[in-house]
Design an enzyme around this catalytic site. Sequence first.
Site, mmCIF file in Angstrom:
data_model
loop_
_atom_site.group_PDB
_atom_site.id
_atom_site.type_symbol
_atom_site.label_atom_id
_atom_site.label_comp_id
_atom_site.label_asym_id
_atom_site.label_seq_id
_atom_site.Cartn_x
_atom_site.Cartn_y
_atom_site.Cartn_z
ATOM 1 N N HIS A 146 0.883 -1.162 0.000
ATOM 2 C CA HIS A 146 0.000 0.000 0.000
ATOM 3 C C HIS A 146 0.925 1.218 0.000
ATOM 4 O O HIS A 146 2.092 1.116 0.425
ATOM 5 C CB HIS A 146 -0.896 0.014 1.239
ATOM 6 N N ASP B 154 2.389 1.608 3.256
ATOM 7 C CA ASP B 154 3.369 0.582 3.649
ATOM 8 C C ASP B 154 4.744 1.045 3.156
ATOM 9 O O ASP B 154 5.756 0.835 3.819
ATOM 10 C CB ASP B 154 3.088 -0.776 2.968
HETATM 11 C C1 XUL Z 1 -8.942 -6.439 1.005
HETATM 12 C C2 XUL Z 1 -7.763 -6.798 0.220
HETATM 13 C C3 XUL Z 1 -6.670 -5.803 0.201
HETATM 14 C C4 XUL Z 1 -6.108 -5.584 -1.147
HETATM 15 C C5 XUL Z 1 -5.039 -4.539 -1.255
HETATM 16 O O1 XUL Z 1 -9.899 -7.414 1.065
HETATM 17 O O2 XUL Z 1 -7.693 -7.860 -0.340
HETATM 18 O O3 XUL Z 1 -5.675 -6.240 1.071
HETATM 19 O O4 XUL Z 1 -5.553 -6.763 -1.639
HETATM 20 O O5 XUL Z 1 -5.476 -3.282 -0.922
#
Ligand code: XUL
Length: 348
Positions: A53, A56
Amino acid sequence: MAKSKASTYRFCAGPWNFSEGRDPYGPETRPAQSFDWKLSALKELGFEAMMFHDDDAVPDIDSKNPAQVLKEAKELKKRLDGEGIAAEMVAPRLWFHPSTVDGAYTSNDKKQRRYAIDRSKQAIDIAGVLGTDLLVLWLAREGSYLRESKDARRCVDLLVEALDAMLAHDRRIRLAIEPKPNEPMDHAYLPTIGHALAIAQLTDAPSRVGCLIESAHAILAGLDPSDEIDFAMAFGKLWSLHLNDQNGLKFDQDKPFASSNLRVAFNQVRALERNGYGRNGEYVCFDVHPFRTTRPEHYLKHLANSRDTFLALVEKARSYPEKEAQALVADRNYQDLDLLVLRHLLGM
Ligand code: XUL
Ligand code: MN
């Protein structure tokens, strides 16, 4: 386990996959680990990439100016290079900040929509620094709790407007939409791969809008993830993958791959194999979490086990008695075809 052909797959996980066990009803059950610990854990596991992210990659991102954000992203890139770990993708975390309480790109408030788009553009810049051209969009709050609170027709336009702004911001970026039908919303606007690929066609650059399939999300939509894989790959649009598992229509469980549905997992692997997933450099990512009961000593097992199960299923897919199966298909003897699959999985 025979390794030979299966070694063509490359594996990836995110820092959030070393989670501490918190759920809505109770606190953490394991100590938090540092970023460096997670990075060396991935290496130890033999994973080749990490997914991020935006926050992150650059913690406390909202408190930092653009120059500082890029400086920290460059420092991270050096650390990753030092460890020989690639950045697979960056995803803007558009569900945490107070500005996104009523949605991000589809918020009813123009100022908040601007925040979401600006933050996404910044995430694209971070991706550029980290050396990946993939921006993943899990559209967490793009839906509603109350249907009458938003105009769903207008929300399609708003989503297209946001995707176009991202595509124009950097001509190299590819957007991978990660659909999920619900949670945290009551209903989401782009719940399936069909929706993701359809909205791609409304953008200014359809060829740069594809998707990411997460097994659990497809199951929550009442679909078979292997059909979603075949569908996305028929369009050449499966650019990333979050393998995990899900026991029915509950909260998003992010269980180890194949934990609940071995046969469904087997069919996902068969779909990946027949479409040549990974040939264009795509990674197999595991969006799995340790169980809340997992002890700190076992912090890496959900990832190691998911990878090992995946590789075992690759061997099962490759040793599937195709000729025998085809003879049963030709005879419309699906009764025995069913048994053949079960016996194959049971090693009989
Ligand atoms: C939520 C999910 C997230 C995404 C990335 O369900 O899967 O972790 O993969 O934002
Ligand atoms: Mn995911």
